[in-house]
Enzyme design. Structure first.
Site, PDB file in Angstrom:
ATOM      1  N   ILE A   1      62.494  51.529  21.285  1.00  0.00           N
ATOM      2  CA  ILE A   1      63.815  51.749  21.806  1.00  0.00           C
ATOM      3  C   ILE A   1      64.245  52.977  22.349  1.00  0.00           C
ATOM      4  O   ILE A   1      64.964  52.506  23.440  1.00  0.00           O
ATOM      5  CB  ILE A   1      64.671  51.709  20.247  1.00  0.00           C
ATOM      6  CG1 ILE A   1      64.348  50.571  19.586  1.00  0.00           C
ATOM      7  CG2 ILE A   1      66.188  51.722  20.698  1.00  0.00           C
ATOM      8  CD1 ILE A   1      65.085  50.475  18.297  1.00  0.00           C
ATOM      9  N   CYS A   2      63.389  54.028  22.367  1.00  0.00           N
ATOM     10  CA  CYS A   2      63.985  55.234  22.902  1.00  0.00           C
ATOM     11  C   CYS A   2      63.499  55.193  24.263  1.00  0.00           C
ATOM     12  O   CYS A   2      64.452  55.673  25.250  1.00  0.00           O
ATOM     13  CB  CYS A   2      63.093  56.439  22.250  1.00  0.00           C
ATOM     14  SG  CYS A   2      63.295  56.720  20.445  1.00  0.00           S
ATOM     15  N   PRO A   3      62.675  54.384  24.832  1.00  0.00           N
ATOM     16  CA  PRO A   3      62.553  54.280  26.214  1.00  0.00           C
ATOM     17  C   PRO A   3      63.457  53.735  26.985  1.00  0.00           C
ATOM     18  O   PRO A   3      63.847  54.112  28.139  1.00  0.00           O
ATOM     19  CB  PRO A   3      61.046  53.511  26.634  1.00  0.00           C
ATOM     20  CG  PRO A   3      60.868  52.742  25.303  1.00  0.00           C
ATOM     21  CD  PRO A   3      61.411  53.579  24.221  1.00  0.00           C
TER      22      PRO A   3
ATOM     23  N   VAL B   1      65.929  56.648  27.505  1.00  0.00           N
ATOM     24  CA  VAL B   1      65.202  57.668  28.543  1.00  0.00           C
ATOM     25  C   VAL B   1      65.204  57.232  29.812  1.00  0.00           C
ATOM     26  O   VAL B   1      65.616  57.995  30.586  1.00  0.00           O
ATOM     27  CB  VAL B   1      64.012  58.045  27.765  1.00  0.00           C
ATOM     28  CG1 VAL B   1      63.214  59.040  28.913  1.00  0.00           C
ATOM     29  CG2 VAL B   1      63.767  58.666  26.558  1.00  0.00           C
TER      30      VAL B   1
END
Lengths: 175, 243
Positions: free
Chosen positions: A46-48, A51
């Protein structure tokens, strides 16, 4: 969690930026505003999206004289490899080992030992101008962050869903 | 060292999945029939009555156990398939969550976060591979794990029937009730020991399968002995109602 008007805790932490390991401190950031966003972990799914979302929107933030800084509990080398994996990230990723910075901002998940998905916009005086936290499994909105940055920079009273070019309210109205 | 043949291994695991029905069926058939023989031998004086009751008990038990196993496996399979379908729908709508959970599972098993990420990323190129891996690793669900209701029902019924014959045959073949019962209990003991020895000992990889055999035997004979004493206890009630 800190709230608008609180002084932003200072930091001087290792970071990865432009494929290299370095150090970054809040005092050293010269831009008018700073978007400081916490995310749980490198090498996640999810983070990418966040980012990369901030990476793609970085020119728009730069045009608003706003720096972006990402933070997670991973070390700087992990950040460097993660940024490389994502094809390069155009802003520094801070290594908040142990989550002390996340704790200082009140966004540390003790159970998971990671930061929450929290975003802070710091103003010129490095006080918190805006903050928001998302559930751990829901990515945040980069475009909303940019909208808020633009609204803050007007210095005016911006109504709900204000967009650039929209009407302002009187700046001296507080509510 | 023989080469590992996954297809053959899979078939072996599927066959071993029937061990529960076989052991349960034999054990229940042996115990129930031995219990009936022991109990009725204490309560009823006529040998033919005991044999008839044991035959009726055997037929009813085999049918009941077979039907029970069939219905049980069928219900379990339907519930599990429904759950698997729900998981698949959730996975399709929230692939990020599946990826994160699989990543966390791999990390718990000792892979670095980065290595786990690369594996999950590779799996994600083929969503079917990602979801089937997640189903097995995260929830222990897979199509192969479901039992076959018909096979389970047949195995349970036949195993019960075979088990029931173990104490019944000596009792039928030997004319003396006491000697027939003794022989029936002896064959029961041997078969129960053998079942424990083979299934709980050898196949389960126990170091001392003989103990598994004795453990199985102790439970079985304990139940038979209790059945016999219950028969002795209720004998006066039977005598009073006849009188």
């Amino acid at each position: 969690m800190l709230k608008p008007g609180d002084s932003a805790p200072l930091f001087d932490l290792p970071c990865a930026f432009d494929g290299k390991l370095s150090h970054l401190n809040l005092d050293g950031i010269r831009s008018e505003l700073v978007v400081l966003f916490f995310y749980p972990r490198d090498f996640s799914f999810i983070c990418p999206t966040e980012v990369i979302g901030f990476h793609k929107a970085q020119p728009a933030f730069k045009a608003e004289h706003t720096s972006i800084v990402g933070v997670s509990v991973d070390d700087a080398e992990s950040h460097r490899r993660w940024a490389h994996e994502l094809g390069g990230v155009s802003y520094p990723l801070l290594a908040d080992a142990g989550g002390r910075l996340a704790q200082a901002y009140g966004v540390f998940d003790e159970k998971e030992s990671v930061a929450l998905r929290a975003t802070f916009v710091l103003d010129r005086a490095r006080t918190v101008a805006y903050c928001v936290a998302s559930p751990i499994n829901v990515g945040r909105s980069v475009s909303e962050t940019l909208r808020v940055v633009r609204a803050i920079r007007t210095g005016q009273l911006c109504p709900a869903d204000w967009e650039p070019g929209g009407d302002f309210g009187p700046a001296d109205h507080k509510f | 060292m023989a080469a590992l043949n996954p297809a053959e291994k899979r078939r072996t695991f599927e066959r071993l999945g029937s061990v529960r029905e076989i052991v349960f069926g034999i054990q229940d058939g042996v115990l129930t029939t031995a219990g009936v023989l022991a109990g009725l031998s204490g309560a009823v004086s006529g040998r033919s009555q005991v044999i008839l009751a044991a035959l009726a008990s055997t037929a009813a038990g085999a049918l009941s156990m077979g039907a029970g196993a069939y219905l049980g496996t069928r219900a379990e399979t339907q519930v599990m398939r429904n759950q698997l379908e729900l998981v698949r729908r959730e996975s399709a709508s929230q692939p990020y969550v599946v990826q994160e959970e699989l990543l966390a599972a791999l990390a718990r098993e000792g892979l670095s976060r980065e290595a786990g990420y690369r594996i999950v990323k590779l799996l994600s190129r083929a969503p079917a591979a990602l979801f089937s891996t997640a189903e097995q690793k995260l929830y222990g669900l897979s199509d192969a794990a479901f039992g076959n209701a018909t096979v389970d029902g047949l195995l349970m019924g036949v195993a019960f029937l075979i088990g029931a014959l173990v104490p019944l045959l000596p009792f039928v073949l030997i004319s003396s009730v006491r000697e027939g019962l003794t022989a029936g209990i002896a064959t029961t003991a041997i078969v129960l020991f053998a079942v424990g020895y083979v299934f709980e000992g050898l196949l389960a990889g126990e170091r001392a399968p003989i103990f598994a055999g004795f453990r199985f035997l102790a439970i079985a004979l304990g139940a038979a002995a209790i059945g016999y004493f219950v028969g002795l206890l209720i004998a006066p009630i039977g005598a009073a109602s006849v009188g």
